[in-house]
Design a protein around this motif. Sequence first.
Motif, PDB file in Angstrom:
ATOM      1  N   LEU A 110      -7.248   0.290 -11.450  1.00 26.92           N
ATOM      2  CA  LEU A 110      -6.333  -0.164 -10.416  1.00 26.92           C
ATOM      3  C   LEU A 110      -6.193  -1.693 -10.399  1.00 26.92           C
ATOM      4  O   LEU A 110      -7.196  -2.405 -10.353  1.00 26.92           O
ATOM      5  N   ALA A 128     -13.802  -1.561  -6.077  1.00 24.80           N
ATOM      6  CA  ALA A 128     -13.351  -2.948  -5.930  1.00 24.80           C
ATOM      7  C   ALA A 128     -13.197  -3.576  -7.307  1.00 24.80           C
ATOM      8  O   ALA A 128     -13.898  -3.204  -8.250  1.00 24.80           O
ATOM      9  N   GLU A 174     -14.600  -2.854 -13.519  1.00 19.77           N
ATOM     10  CA  GLU A 174     -14.581  -3.089 -12.075  1.00 19.77           C
ATOM     11  C   GLU A 174     -15.806  -2.449 -11.442  1.00 19.77           C
ATOM     12  O   GLU A 174     -16.592  -1.795 -12.129  1.00 19.77           O
ATOM     13  N   TYR A 216     -12.206   9.144  -8.717  1.00 24.10           N
ATOM     14  CA  TYR A 216     -13.384   8.685  -7.966  1.00 24.10           C
ATOM     15  C   TYR A 216     -14.632   9.509  -8.236  1.00 24.10           C
ATOM     16  O   TYR A 216     -15.718   9.160  -7.763  1.00 24.10           O
ATOM     17  N   VAL A 220     -13.645  -7.758  -5.114  1.00 21.89           N
ATOM     18  CA  VAL A 220     -12.566  -7.809  -4.133  1.00 21.89           C
ATOM     19  C   VAL A 220     -11.926  -6.443  -3.958  1.00 21.89           C
ATOM     20  O   VAL A 220     -11.723  -5.707  -4.915  1.00 21.89           O
ATOM     21  N   THR A 258     -17.216   0.228  -8.235  1.00 24.12           N
ATOM     22  CA  THR A 258     -16.803   1.616  -7.995  1.00 24.12           C
ATOM     23  C   THR A 258     -15.643   1.728  -6.994  1.00 24.12           C
ATOM     24  O   THR A 258     -15.017   2.775  -6.906  1.00 24.12           O
ATOM     25  N   HIS A 304       0.834  -1.208   0.000  1.00 21.01           N
ATOM     26  CA  HIS A 304       0.000   0.000   0.000  1.00 21.01           C
ATOM     27  C   HIS A 304       0.873   1.265   0.000  1.00 21.01           C
ATOM     28  O   HIS A 304       0.593   2.219  -0.723  1.00 21.01           O
TER      29      HIS A 304
HETATM   30  N1  PMP Z   1     -10.666  -0.355  -7.767  1.00 25.16           N
HETATM   31  C1  PMP Z   1     -11.019   0.777  -7.148  1.00 25.16           C
HETATM   32  C2  PMP Z   1     -11.656   1.872  -7.927  1.00 25.16           C
HETATM   33  C3  PMP Z   1     -10.790   0.921  -5.772  1.00 25.16           C
HETATM   34  O1  PMP Z   1     -11.131   2.040  -5.136  1.00 25.16           O
HETATM   35  C4  PMP Z   1     -10.204  -0.144  -5.064  1.00 25.16           C
HETATM   36  C5  PMP Z   1      -9.968  -0.014  -3.587  1.00 25.16           C
HETATM   37  N2  PMP Z   1      -8.730   0.614  -3.346  1.00 25.16           N
HETATM   38  C6  PMP Z   1      -9.864  -1.310  -5.749  1.00 25.16           C
HETATM   39  C7  PMP Z   1     -10.118  -1.385  -7.105  1.00 25.16           C
HETATM   40  C8  PMP Z   1      -9.243  -2.474  -5.056  1.00 25.16           C
HETATM   41  O2  PMP Z   1      -7.950  -2.134  -4.630  1.00 25.16           O
HETATM   42  P1  PMP Z   1      -7.290  -2.774  -3.342  1.00 25.16           P
HETATM   43  O3  PMP Z   1      -7.525  -4.228  -3.416  1.00 25.16           O
HETATM   44  O4  PMP Z   1      -5.867  -2.414  -3.481  1.00 25.16           O
HETATM   45  O5  PMP Z   1      -7.938  -2.170  -2.159  1.00 25.16           O
END
Ligand code: PMP
Length: 302
Positions: A217, A198, A194, A165, A255, A196, A58
């Motif tokens: 991400l 996760a 994905e 976001y 996830v 919003t 992180h």
């Molecule tokens: N996509 C988005 C848009 C997110 O906000 C998150 C949460 N950070 C994830 C995916 C998943 O990332 P992570 O598993 O690193 O929390």
Amino acid sequence: MADVIPFDQRDGALWFDGKLVPWREAKVHVLTHGLHYGSCVFEGERLYNGRIYKLAEHTARLFESARILGMTIPFSEAEIDKACYAAAESQGIVDGYVRPVVWRGSEQMAVAAPDSKIHVAIAVWQWPTYFDPAEKLKGIRLDISSWKRPAPDTAPTQAKAAGLYMICTMSKHAAEARGYADALMYDYRGYVAEATGANIFFVKDEKLVTPIADCFLNGITRKSVIELAKARQIPVMEKHIEAKELPGFSECFIVGTAAEVTPVSEVGPNRYKPGKITETLMNDYAEDVRRPVSQVKLAKAG
Ligand code: PMP
């Protein structure tokens, strides 16, 4: 929402530019570049049994997000790791959520603000854990968003940047207004992207299928779940997924650090039944995040 204490009216302390400050005094001026122009990146981490799961990953992503946006964090990664724990300890929290945030300050209020000070704050708060696996296995319902994840040459898609976001909040508000828990977003090409906040996985013929993280991400949880699946000899296929493939999947789950592994029962008109693979990975992830430190070290060494 009446029983939620507003986030600026809580007690205790948080870490702000190198020291712990009283929670309610952790303020920024309204004329702040991060607020007006979106020059802000952040992390979302979970503390389980006093240990921040995958903290190094992180913190590395926080620095990479800042680098992508041209911001130099005036601390080392080790200092930020220590600060995350200091913020947790000051609140006496051993199971909770950790939110580091980095932003451009108030020195320059124009699009270009290269001489702005870069600020860092880290706040930790309680995070409810989901106790009832049977209830969770019923799955959540996802709407389909009308917003698309942007192309990598349209926005800094590999940064966890606040500006990305904007469409997530709009999508989730729209989904909730229609009675859904969250929304699936397609990408600029029309491939499944994905939720919003996760990443998403599907199951087909006992195999996991997940979109290639080439414009959103590549979540830390996504990577953990892929590892956990491989440890169980569950094949994982990363591919571009078209809308027309959605009816052909049997299971679906999302996830993320906050979502952990959350089963999904509906995506728009498509119905899924959370089954064996979803349940196995949900339990394996729950075990992984709480694995004692000695076992974590052993797992790494082995
Ligand atoms: N996509 C988005 C848009 C997110 O906000 C998150 C949460 N950070 C994830 C995916 C998943 O990332 P992570 O598993 O690193 O929390």
